[in-house]
Motif scaffolding. Structure first.
Motif, PDB file in Angstrom:
ATOM      1  N   LEU A 269      44.342  58.173  22.421  1.00 52.04           N
ATOM      2  CA  LEU A 269      45.056  59.425  22.634  1.00 52.04           C
ATOM      3  C   LEU A 269      46.559  59.266  22.441  1.00 52.04           C
ATOM      4  CD1 LEU A 269      45.060  62.409  23.559  1.00 52.04           C
ATOM      5  CD2 LEU A 269      45.004  61.602  25.920  1.00 52.04           C
ATOM      6  N   VAL A 270      47.064  58.047  22.650  1.00 56.40           N
ATOM      7  CA  VAL A 270      48.503  57.788  22.554  1.00 56.40           C
ATOM      8  C   VAL A 270      48.895  57.284  21.175  1.00 56.40           C
ATOM      9  CG1 VAL A 270      50.396  56.400  23.486  1.00 56.40           C
ATOM     10  CG2 VAL A 270      48.649  57.313  25.020  1.00 56.40           C
ATOM     11  N   PHE A 271      48.046  56.406  20.574  1.00 60.17           N
ATOM     12  CA  PHE A 271      48.352  55.804  19.275  1.00 60.17           C
ATOM     13  C   PHE A 271      47.226  56.105  18.297  1.00 60.17           C
ATOM     14  CE2 PHE A 271      50.209  52.753  22.377  1.00 60.17           C
ATOM     15  CZ  PHE A 271      51.550  52.920  22.035  1.00 60.17           C
TER      16      PHE A 271
ATOM     17  N   GLN B 125      47.789  61.610  33.654  1.00 54.53           N
ATOM     18  CA  GLN B 125      48.531  62.770  34.167  1.00 54.53           C
ATOM     19  C   GLN B 125      49.837  62.961  33.405  1.00 54.53           C
ATOM     20  OE1 GLN B 125      47.186  64.827  36.052  1.00 54.53           O
ATOM     21  NE2 GLN B 125      45.919  63.889  37.636  1.00 54.53           N
ATOM     22  N   GLU B 126      50.522  61.871  33.097  1.00 51.87           N
ATOM     23  CA  GLU B 126      51.792  61.957  32.367  1.00 51.87           C
ATOM     24  C   GLU B 126      51.583  62.456  30.942  1.00 51.87           C
ATOM     25  OE1 GLU B 126      53.412  58.065  32.727  1.00 51.87           O
ATOM     26  OE2 GLU B 126      53.958  58.292  34.847  1.00 51.87           O
ATOM     27  N   ILE B 127      50.494  62.011  30.300  1.00 54.58           N
ATOM     28  CA  ILE B 127      50.192  62.486  28.951  1.00 54.58           C
ATOM     29  C   ILE B 127      49.938  63.992  28.966  1.00 54.58           C
ATOM     30  CG2 ILE B 127      48.509  62.369  27.070  1.00 54.58           C
ATOM     31  CD1 ILE B 127      48.113  59.402  27.816  1.00 54.58           C
ATOM     32  N   LYS B 128      49.214  64.444  29.965  1.00 59.66           N
ATOM     33  CA  LYS B 128      48.936  65.879  30.113  1.00 59.66           C
ATOM     34  C   LYS B 128      50.236  66.662  30.221  1.00 59.66           C
ATOM     35  CE  LYS B 128      46.465  69.076  33.199  1.00 59.66           C
ATOM     36  NZ  LYS B 128      45.586  69.160  34.395  1.00 59.66           N
ATOM     37  N   THR B 129      51.180  66.164  30.996  1.00 61.08           N
ATOM     38  CA  THR B 129      52.478  66.829  31.165  1.00 61.08           C
ATOM     39  C   THR B 129      53.272  66.833  29.863  1.00 61.08           C
ATOM     40  OG1 THR B 129      52.548  66.157  33.494  1.00 61.08           O
ATOM     41  CG2 THR B 129      54.628  66.802  32.473  1.00 61.08           C
ATOM     42  N   GLU B 130      53.234  65.715  29.125  1.00 55.24           N
ATOM     43  CA  GLU B 130      53.973  65.617  27.861  1.00 55.24           C
ATOM     44  C   GLU B 130      53.456  66.617  26.838  1.00 55.24           C
ATOM     45  OE1 GLU B 130      53.969  61.651  26.402  1.00 55.24           O
ATOM     46  OE2 GLU B 130      54.996  60.818  28.170  1.00 55.24           O
TER      47      GLU B 130
ATOM     48  N   LYS C 269      44.180  72.231  26.629  1.00 51.12           N
ATOM     49  CA  LYS C 269      43.891  72.125  28.052  1.00 51.12           C
ATOM     50  C   LYS C 269      43.289  70.747  28.336  1.00 51.12           C
ATOM     51  CE  LYS C 269      43.164  77.077  28.812  1.00 51.12           C
ATOM     52  NZ  LYS C 269      42.243  78.131  29.310  1.00 51.12           N
ATOM     53  N   MET C 270      43.902  70.038  29.277  1.00 53.07           N
ATOM     54  CA  MET C 270      43.395  68.734  29.685  1.00 53.07           C
ATOM     55  C   MET C 270      42.885  68.798  31.117  1.00 53.07           C
ATOM     56  SD  MET C 270      45.811  65.667  28.171  1.00 53.07           S
ATOM     57  CE  MET C 270      44.824  64.463  29.089  1.00 53.07           C
ATOM     58  N   TYR C 271      41.749  68.174  31.344  1.00 50.73           N
ATOM     59  CA  TYR C 271      41.138  68.140  32.672  1.00 50.73           C
ATOM     60  C   TYR C 271      40.898  66.668  33.029  1.00 50.73           C
ATOM     61  CZ  TYR C 271      40.044  72.891  31.096  1.00 50.73           C
ATOM     62  OH  TYR C 271      40.115  74.154  30.574  1.00 50.73           O
ATOM     63  N   MET C 272      41.430  66.235  34.137  1.00 51.77           N
ATOM     64  CA  MET C 272      41.270  64.858  34.588  1.00 51.77           C
ATOM     65  C   MET C 272      40.494  64.873  35.901  1.00 51.77           C
ATOM     66  SD  MET C 272      41.813  61.739  35.714  1.00 51.77           S
ATOM     67  CE  MET C 272      43.019  61.872  37.019  1.00 51.77           C
ATOM     68  N   ILE C 273      39.225  64.477  35.847  1.00 56.04           N
ATOM     69  CA  ILE C 273      38.317  64.541  36.997  1.00 56.04           C
ATOM     70  C   ILE C 273      38.016  63.120  37.445  1.00 56.04           C
ATOM     71  CG2 ILE C 273      36.070  65.350  37.797  1.00 56.04           C
ATOM     72  CD1 ILE C 273      36.276  67.369  35.326  1.00 56.04           C
ATOM     73  N   HIS C 274      38.524  62.746  38.602  1.00 54.98           N
ATOM     74  CA  HIS C 274      38.428  61.377  39.107  1.00 54.98           C
ATOM     75  C   HIS C 274      37.477  61.352  40.307  1.00 54.98           C
ATOM     76  CE1 HIS C 274      40.752  57.527  40.554  1.00 54.98           C
ATOM     77  NE2 HIS C 274      39.496  57.287  40.229  1.00 54.98           N
TER      78      HIS C 274
END
Length: 477
Positions: free
Chosen positions: A303-305, A385-390, A404-409
């Motif tokens: 997702l980052v690279f 969470q930081e990627i979602k904010t960016e 839309k990103m959903y992070m379910i922990h």
């Protein structure tokens, strides 16, 4: 027995011991960026990318295997909201990637190979979840025939475990059986490169760096490597072959020359270059939880690279089949990106602080190994969470802002009932749990998913979109 016959028997056993060797991973005759176990070879419909679901299964022995199994069970029962007239699908049918480590890799690998048989057949439950696998491995270790084999310097305890998993659970399957499903999810089994301390995944792109054919590698050995907990089990060894027509990607050299720009990318590049160093003839693999105990770092990296390993004349291949969530996001194919983490981490023990007695060797050793892993797991969740904010702050791409990103922990400390919470947190990291514990793990995985606010938001958004798609268009005025 006469002495001469005894002597001959001992000589024969010694020869058997000397010949014992781990199974060598086969060499690739020619590098082929289109072949093998790659994300692009797990077919799907183009519209399936709109809701892209990633499951991450943590480590933790049978505890993690049962918890992740409970998550699969629950997803299978939840209908995917769709427009009227569409064929019924479950949320499990919508899963695109499963990334796993250690105990979670048993569930991920079995589902990757057999799909619904994991639910409908008795094998997985009877041979793993409710079985004393740990006891069987100890008996196998104490078998006199195996003691002689273990005398060989190229055959170790982990191979006995891999043989057991192969015979009793994975039925001699290799990774060639994974693409035969011809559909997602793409299962990523993760181990740790012992020399690098870095994540090592069982995908063909990783095996390209070894110039080796993953299709002929047994799934059981991959799972054994992923769950090879230090000290208790030995590393799995794989051979690093000469590179033939494979060339180092140009981005690797560029990243190595510019450490300050991106230390993380520099580290990735250094790791890739290390496999081109043929003094590393044999790569030793340990438990995947050492480098990522949540199993989420691989998907985060994609997702980052997007720095492809497969090349054509020094450039990315035009029909690249590697997993790149970033590319799918940039191409605006993904509308909803969902991460569901099945985190079977136990509770922290603070009873040692009640006494002035010096903690024992085993306690100190386990804490020294587990504490950094636990801290790194929190960093992985925070990074998501930081990627979602960016993405929300991306001003140059309005479409990306709409993602839309959903992070379910899902984790034990979210369980409301204190008795159940303490019970599950106290379960050992082994392969022999009471049936009551396994049942509760399966149950709590589903209940935690249902109670998750983020999951509720996801379902609400999916339902609204399905209703909008079926609503008749009213004429103006």
């Amino acid at each position: 027995m006469p002495r001469s016959r005894l002597a001959r028997a001992l000589v024969l056993l010694a020869l058997v011991a000397g010949c014992a060797h781990y199974p060598c991973n086969p060499e690739l005759k020619k590098f082929d960026p289109q072949a093998g176990y790659r994300f692009g070879n797990c077919a799907s419909r183009p519209e399936d990318d709109a809701t892209f679901i990633v499951l991450a299964f943590s480590g933790g022995g049978t505890r993690a295997a049962a918890f992740s199994y409970g998550l699969l069970e629950k997803l299978r029962t939840i209908p995917l909201p769709q427009p009227a007239g569409a064929a019924p699908r479950s949320l499990l049918d919508e899963v695109d990637v499963i990334s796993s480590v250690s105990g979670g890799s048993f569930t991920a690998a079995y589902y990757g190979l057999y799909r619904d048989r994991i639910f409908d057949g008795p094998e997985f439950k009877q041979r793993l979840l409710y079985h004393n696998v740990q006891g069987d491995l100890i008996l196998k270790l104490l078998n006199p025939v195996n003691l002689w084999k273990l005398a060989s310097p190229t055959y170790s305890r982990i191979e006995l475990a891999a043989e057991y998993y192969d015979r009793h659970l994975f039925e001699n399957k290799t990774f060639a059986a994974m693409p035969q499903q011809k559909r997602r999810p793409f299962v990523i089994i993760n181990a740790t490169d012992m020399s690098l301390g870095a994540r090592f995944e069982f995908t063909q792109s990783q095996f390209d760096l070894l110039m080796s054919d993953l299709n002929r590698f047994k799934v059981a050995r991959a799972v054994a490597a992923s769950s090879a907990f230090p000290l208790l089990l030995t590393p799995v060894a794989v051979d690093n072959h000469p590179k033939g027509d494979l060339r180092e990607p140009q981005w690797v050299a560029d990243a190595i020359e510019d450490l300050e720009r991106s230390p993380r990318r520099w580290r990735m590049a250094m790791n890739i270059r290390s496999y081109f160093d043929l003094s590393r003839k044999h790569i030793h693999l340990l438990d995947g939880g050492i480098s990522d105990n949540l199993g989420v770092r691989g998907p985060i990296q994609s997702l980052v690279f997007f720095d492809p390993i497969v090349l054509e004349d020094g450039k990315p291949h035009p029909d690249d089949k590697e997993l790149s969530i970033l590319r799918l996001v940039n191409d605006h194919k993904i509308k909803r990106l969902v991460f569901i983490i099945a985190d079977a981490k136990p509770g922290d023990s603070d009873t040692r602080d009640e006494s002035a007695r010096t903690p024992g060797f085993l306690d100190v050793g386990l804490t020294a190994g587990s504490a950094p892993i636990a801290n790194f797991s929190f960093e992985s969740v925070q990074l998501l969470q930081e990627i979602k904010t960016e993405f929300k702050r991306e001003k140059d791409d309005p479409e990306l802002q709409k993602l839309k990103m959903y992070m379910i922990h899902l984790r034990f400390d979210s369980i409301e009932n204190p008795h159940i919470r303490r019970c599950l947190q106290g379960l050992g990291t082994n392969f022999n749990l009471p049936a009551s514990g396994v049942n509760e793990l399966r149950k709590q995985a589903g209940e935690l998913l249902e109670k998750s606010k983020e999951f509720g938001k996801l379902m609400e958004d999916l339902k609204k979109e399905a209703e909008t798609a079926t609503s008749p268009v009213r004429p103006p005025g």
